[in-house]
Design a protein around this motif. Structure first.
Motif, short mmCIF file in Angstrom:
data_model
loop_
_atom_site.label_atom_id
_atom_site.label_comp_id
_atom_site.label_asym_id
_atom_site.label_seq_id
_atom_site.Cartn_x
_atom_site.Cartn_y
_atom_site.Cartn_z
N THR A 147 18.47 -42.51 7.34
CA THR A 147 17.21 -43.24 7.28
C THR A 147 17.18 -44.27 6.16
O THR A 147 16.61 -45.35 6.31
CB THR A 147 16.05 -42.25 7.09
OG1 THR A 147 16.34 -41.41 5.97
CG2 THR A 147 15.85 -41.40 8.33
N THR A 357 13.24 -35.13 10.19
CA THR A 357 12.80 -36.08 9.17
C THR A 357 13.65 -35.88 7.91
O THR A 357 14.23 -34.83 7.67
CB THR A 357 11.33 -35.87 8.81
OG1 THR A 357 11.14 -34.54 8.32
CG2 THR A 357 10.43 -36.11 10.01
N GLU A 362 10.58 -39.33 6.99
CA GLU A 362 10.94 -40.37 7.95
C GLU A 362 12.01 -39.88 8.90
O GLU A 362 12.95 -39.17 8.51
CB GLU A 362 11.44 -41.63 7.23
CG GLU A 362 11.77 -42.78 8.18
CD GLU A 362 12.13 -44.08 7.46
OE1 GLU A 362 13.01 -44.81 7.95
OE2 GLU A 362 11.53 -44.33 6.39
N VAL A 363 11.87 -40.25 10.17
CA VAL A 363 12.89 -39.96 11.17
C VAL A 363 13.36 -41.27 11.77
O VAL A 363 12.58 -42.23 11.90
CB VAL A 363 12.33 -39.03 12.28
CG1 VAL A 363 11.28 -39.73 13.12
CG2 VAL A 363 13.45 -38.50 13.15
#
Length: 623
Positions: A147, A357, A362-363
Motif C-alpha cells: 500500500t 488492510t 488501507e487496502v
C-alpha cells in the motif's frame, strides 16, 4: 467401423491390466452420470495411448519447458522497503509455531501464536510474495500489493496438509483416486531429481482448494491475479484449485517428465456447477512471481472438469475477467484505523476477492472493471460486520474512507493517558501494542492514545503495551490479559531507551549495526511441541555497501556460555559466511530489557569454502 482399430489397440496385453484397474476405480464410481462414463473412459484412454507414443524423457532428453507466456510479466518490478507481518494457521485455524517464512531475501520462524514479522524488507511493490514452509504441508504463498513504502503490511496464511491420495507403480503407470479427483499416469512418466525414470512405488500428495470455503482467501496461493496466454494481467474466478506433489518410497521428491501428460478429473464444487463454463482455462502458480499463468484448458464433463497437465504445482480451473486497481481506507466509528482487517469484494455472480488492510487501515488490490461490487469487512471469526455496494469503476479507483461501526464484542479498544516520569503529558511519541504476537502502533496526541483492534469473542489475549516518549528517549513495558471490550490503561514512559547494537570483526574489518539507523531485531519462537524456545538476533544495514545482514540463532537466553544454533553473515556481493559459534550471554531480561553477550569462532565462506575467524558482541532490546 471407426472405433474398431482403436479398440484393437486397447486389447494389446500392455493395457489390459491398466484398463481393469481404471474401470474399477472410475466406471463403477457413482458420481459420474451414466451418459458421461463412456466419454470419460474414452478421453482418458486416448490420452494414455497418445502419450505412450512420445519419446521417453531421460537425463539426456530433459523435460520440455512449460511457459506459455512470452516476455516479462506485464507488471512493474519496482522495489520498495516495507514491513510485513502475519499469522500462520493449520486447517483447524490453530496457530502453527515453527513454520519458516520467507519474504524477499529475509526469513524468520513463526512463534507460539503462529505470528511472524519482518520490520523492513525489500520487495516488489506491485506483487510482493510471502512464502510459508513447514514439513508435512504444502507451501503457503500470499501475493499482495504494497500500500505504501515503510508501512507494515499484513497477511494470513492457512497451510494445507500433504494428504496421500494414493500410490502407483511408476514403471507401469496407474490411476490414483482422491476424494473428489482422479489422476492417470502413463508408464515411465515419473522422474527423480536427476531427471531419470523412477523405478518403484510413487505416492501422490493432493489437496483440494475449494472456492466455497470460508477460509479460501487464507488457503489459496497468490491473490487471483494472473498472466494469460496473451501476456495480459487479468483477474480470476476460481471453480476449483488443487495442490499436487509426487514422492518416492523413501520420501524423495519426484516429478512428471514434462512431455507426457497426466490426465485429471476434478469435481466442481456444488454451488458453482450451473455457472461453470463448458471449457475453462487452466492456470498453474508461479511461486517466484506470485502470479498464476495460463497453460491449457479443461472440459466440463458432468459434474467435473477433465484436463491434462505436464508438471505439478498448484493448478486452478478459472475464468478470467478484466480489472482495475482499487484502494480504500477503513476506520472505526471513533476514526481509528482498522489495521490488519479482512476486506472482501463480492461480484454479482457471488465470486469474491480478498485482501487485508495495512497498519493505517488501507487496502490496495484489484476489482472487476465496470461492475458493481459489495465491499464487506470481516472480524477475526470470519463474521461480516460491515457491507456496502460500490462501483462500478472503469479506471483505477480510490474509493475513499469507510467508517465501520464495531460491536464491543468484536473489538479490543484501548485508550488512556501517557505521561513522563514526573507526571507531565508526553507530547511526541507512540504506543507499540502487541496482541498475541501481532504488532500494532498508535500515535500519542496531546498526551493521549487510542486504538481499536478487531478481535473475536474467544477469550483473553496477551497484550503488551510499550509507550515511547521520543522527546526524552524513554519508554516502559506493561503486559495484560484482555478479552474483547473497552479498556482504559494509563501509561508512563520512564525507562531510558538504549540503542541496540551488533558488532563483528570479520576478515579484518569491523562492522557495527546500530538502531535506529540500522534494523536490529530480537525475535523468539517455539518448536512444534512448545517446549523449546528458539531466539534470533538479526541486523540489516540500511546504507549501501558493506554487509547486508547478520543473523544469530540461540537455543536460550540464560546467562553463560552456549553454542549458537545458526550463524550467518550475508554480503551485498552475494557471498555469505555460515557456521555455529561460541556464544556467551552476560545479561538477559524480559520484554523491554536488553540481551547482551559476545560470540567467536570460525565461519565458512561461500563460494570458495575457505575458513575465516569471526568475533563480536551484541546488545539487543528484547521484544
Amino acid at each position: 467401423m471407426f472405433f474398431t482399430p482403436f479398440f484393437k489397440m486397447l486389447l494389446h496385453k500392455k493395457y489390459i491390466l491398466y484398463l481393469r484397474v481404471f474401470t474399477s476405480l472410475v466406471i463403477n464410481r457413482t458420481f459420474i452420470p451414466m451418459t458421461r462414463r463412456f466419454l470419460w473412459l474414452l478421453t482418458c484412454c486416448i490420452v494414455l495411448l497418445s502419450a505412450c507414443d512420445k519419446r521417453m524423457v531421460t537425463a539426456d532428453n530433459p523435460p520440455e519447458t512449460n511457459n506459455p507466456t512470452t516476455g516479462a510479466p506485464p507488471i512493474s518490478d519496482k522495489k520498495v522497503q516495507a514491513g510485513v507481518q502475519g499469522i500462520v494457521t493449520d486447517a483447524n485455524n490453530d496457530p502453527l509455531a515453527g513454520a519458516r517464512v520467507v519474504c524477499g531475501d529475509q526469513n524468520t520462524i513463526t512463534d507460539q501464536y503462529g505470528a511472524f514479522r519482518f520490520q523492513e524488507v525489500n520487495m516488489t511493490e506491485a506483487a510482493a510474495v510471502v512464502t510459508v514452509q513447514k514439513a508435512g504441508y504444502f507451501n503457503g504463498i500470499r501475493t499482495f500489493r504494497v500500500t505504501a513504502p515503510g508501512r507494515d503490511q499484513f497477511v494470513q496464511v492457512q497451510l494445507l496438509p500433504k494428504t496421500t491420495a494414493g500410490t502407483f507403480d511408476a514403471t507401469a503407470g496407474g490411476v490414483v483416486a482422491a476424494s473428489n479427483a482422479q489422476f492417470i499416469f502413463v508408464p515411465n512418466q515419473v522422474l527423480d531429481a536427476a531427471n531419470k525414470p523412477y523405478k518403484g512405488q510413487a505416492t501422490l500428495s493432493y489437496a483440494f482448494i475449494n472456492p466455497e470455503s470460508n477460509d479460501f482467501a487464507d488457503i489459496m496461493p497468490g491473490d487471483l491475479r494472473a498472466v494469460n496466454d496473451k501476456n495480459e494481467l487479468v483477474a480470476l474466478q476460481s471453480f476449483g484449485m488443487m495442490a499436487l506433489e509426487l514422492q518416492g518410497a523413501t520420501g524423495e521428491k519426484l516429478h512428471p517428465d514434462g512431455t507426457n501428460s497426466v490426465t485429471f478429473r476434478m469435481v466442481i464444487p456444488a454451488t458453482l456447477r450451473k455457472t461453470a463454463p463448458a471449457v475453462i482455462p487452466l492456470w498453474h502458480f508461479n511461486e517466484s512471481t506470485g502470479l498464476w499463468e495460463q497453460e491449457g484448458s479443461a472440459e466440463k464433463m458432468g459434474d467435473s472438469y477433465v484436463g491434462t497437465v505436464k508438471h505439478f504445482s498448484f493448478w486452478n480451473c478459472d475464468a478470467q475477467f478484466p480489472m482495475v486497481n482499487f484502494k480504500a481506507v477503513f476506520k472505526d466509528d471513533k476514526n481509528n484505523p482498522l489495521a490488519y482487517t479482512a476486506i472482501q469484494l463480492t461480484r454479482n455472480n457471488n465470486s469474491s476477492s480478498y485482501g487485508y488492510t495495512d497498519e493505517a487501515g488501507e487496502v490496495s488490490g484489484l476489482v472487476p472493471a465496470n461492475e458493481q461490487v459489495t465491499i464487506s469487512v470481516k472480524d477475526q471469526c470470519g463474521k461480516i460486520i460491515f457491507s456496502k455496494n460500490a462501483g462500478p469503476w472503469s479506471t483505477d479507483a480510490n474509493a475513499g474512507t469507510f467508517n465501520v461501526s464495531i460491536d464491543p464484542d468484536a473489538r479490543l479498544a484501548l485508550s488512556g493517558k501517557v505521561t513522563t516520569c514526573d507526571g507531565a503529558a508526553v507530547t511526541k511519541g507512540l504506543v507499540n501494542i502487541q496482541v498475541n504476537g501481532v504488532h500494532y502502533e498508535t500515535a500519542i496526541q496531546n498526551g493521549n492514545y487510542a486504538t481499536s483492534i478487531l478481535r473475536c469473542a474467544t477469550g483473553a489475549a496477551t497484550v503488551v503495551l510499550n509507550p515511547i516518549d521520543e522527546t526524552a528517549d524513554k519508554m516502559s513495558t506493561s503486559t495484560f490479559q484482555l478479552a474483547p471490550g473497552n479498556y482504559t490503561r494509563d501509561l508512563q514512559a520512564c525507562d531510558v531507551i538504549q540503542v541496540s547494537t551488533i558488532s563483528l570483526l570479520l576478515e579484518g574489518q569491523t562492522t557495527t549495526f546500530t538502531s535506529p539507523a540500522d534494523s536490529v531485531l530480537f525475535t523468539s519462537y517455539r518448536s512444534d511441541t512448545s517446549t523449546v524456545s528458539i531466539y534470533s538476533l538479526s541486523a540489516a544495514q540500511k546504507t549501501p555497501g558493506g554487509l547486508i545482514r547478520i543473523n544469530i540463532q540461540l537455543s536460550g537466553i540464560q546467562t553463560g556460555p552456549s553454542v549458537s544454533r545458526y550463524f550467518t553473515v550475508a554480503m551485498n556481493d552475494g557471498t555469505y559466511f555460515s557456521e555455529s559459534l561460541n556464544i556467551t550471554i552476560t545479561r538477559t531480561g524480559i520484554a523491554g530489557e536488553y540481551l547482551e553477550g559476545t560470540f567467536s569462532g570460525n565461519v565458512q565462506k561461500i563460494p570458495g569454502n575457505t575458513t575465516a575467524p569471526v568475533s563480536g558482541s551484541f546488545k539487543v532490546r528484547i521484544e
